[in-house]
Design a protein around this motif. Sequence first.
Motif, PDB file in Angstrom:
ATOM      1  N   UNK A 128       0.850  -1.193   0.000  1.00 31.80           N
ATOM      2  CA  UNK A 128       0.000   0.000   0.000  1.00 31.80           C
ATOM      3  C   UNK A 128       0.884   1.241   0.000  1.00 31.80           C
ATOM      4  N   UNK A 129       0.686   2.047  -1.031  1.00 31.15           N
ATOM      5  CA  UNK A 129       1.494   3.252  -1.216  1.00 31.15           C
ATOM      6  C   UNK A 129       0.576   4.463  -1.082  1.00 31.15           C
ATOM      7  N   UNK A 130       0.805   5.295  -0.045  1.00 28.81           N
ATOM      8  CA  UNK A 130      -0.053   6.475   0.093  1.00 28.81           C
ATOM      9  C   UNK A 130       0.181   7.450  -1.054  1.00 28.81           C
ATOM     10  N   UNK A 131      -0.911   8.043  -1.516  1.00 31.32           N
ATOM     11  CA  UNK A 131      -0.790   9.025  -2.598  1.00 31.32           C
ATOM     12  C   UNK A 131      -0.071  10.255  -2.064  1.00 31.32           C
ATOM     13  N   UNK A 132       0.743  10.869  -2.918  1.00 28.75           N
ATOM     14  CA  UNK A 132       1.424  12.087  -2.469  1.00 28.75           C
ATOM     15  C   UNK A 132       0.414  13.219  -2.285  1.00 28.75           C
ATOM     16  N   UNK A 133       0.714  14.080  -1.318  1.00 30.73           N
ATOM     17  CA  UNK A 133      -0.142  15.234  -1.068  1.00 30.73           C
ATOM     18  C   UNK A 133       0.139  16.269  -2.141  1.00 30.73           C
ATOM     19  N   UNK A 134      -0.926  16.703  -2.786  1.00 33.98           N
ATOM     20  CA  UNK A 134      -0.751  17.699  -3.829  1.00 33.98           C
ATOM     21  C   UNK A 134      -0.531  19.068  -3.200  1.00 33.98           C
ATOM     22  N   UNK A 135       0.408  19.773  -3.752  1.00 33.21           N
ATOM     23  CA  UNK A 135       0.688  21.114  -3.252  1.00 33.21           C
ATOM     24  C   UNK A 135      -0.462  22.036  -3.627  1.00 33.21           C
ATOM     25  N   UNK A 136      -0.930  22.779  -2.642  1.00 30.26           N
ATOM     26  CA  UNK A 136      -2.007  23.726  -2.923  1.00 30.26           C
ATOM     27  C   UNK A 136      -1.391  25.095  -3.167  1.00 30.26           C
ATOM     28  N   UNK A 137      -1.913  25.811  -4.131  1.00 35.01           N
ATOM     29  CA  UNK A 137      -1.344  27.131  -4.408  1.00 35.01           C
ATOM     30  C   UNK A 137      -1.619  28.096  -3.253  1.00 35.01           C
ATOM     31  N   UNK A 138      -0.667  28.949  -3.017  1.00 37.30           N
ATOM     32  CA  UNK A 138      -0.793  29.944  -1.954  1.00 37.30           C
ATOM     33  C   UNK A 138      -0.904  31.304  -2.609  1.00 37.30           C
TER      34      UNK A 138
END
Length: 148
Positions: A128-138
């Motif tokens: 099980x490979x956790x999905x990477x957290x997508x960077x949210x624009x600031x």
Amino acid sequence: MATLVRWEPFRELASLQSELGRWTNGLLEGSGRVTQSWVPPLDVWETETEVVYAFDLPGISEEAISIEVKDETLSITAERENTEQTSEHGFYRFERRYGTFARAVGLPQGVDQDQIAARYENGVLEVRVPKPVEATPRKIELSKTIEA
């Protein structure tokens, strides 16, 4: 009454290729080779939070399985021992593959390798490979300049 049958040369070629493949595999199986290469089947699916890789590895002990992650590539290697049996009255048929296999699959970019988990149960290895957290624009606000 005559019946017309459409001739499909490509279907016949595919059938010939399949038969030749079966024939040559049959020749090689009895030639005294110590190991045979094999690749276990793999299922991949996705949930909301992870990607799951499931390998069918029946008859392999946990100690014989190696799981490595390097450069966003998941590598699984294992070895199934050959268990030959003979009989005074005849031969047995051996269709299960044995020997060493290695399989590598690409992982999504940005995966946290420390969060990857693996479980082996009933001959199925699940990674099980956790999905990477997508960077949210600031949003960056402009500062107001005061002219003198």
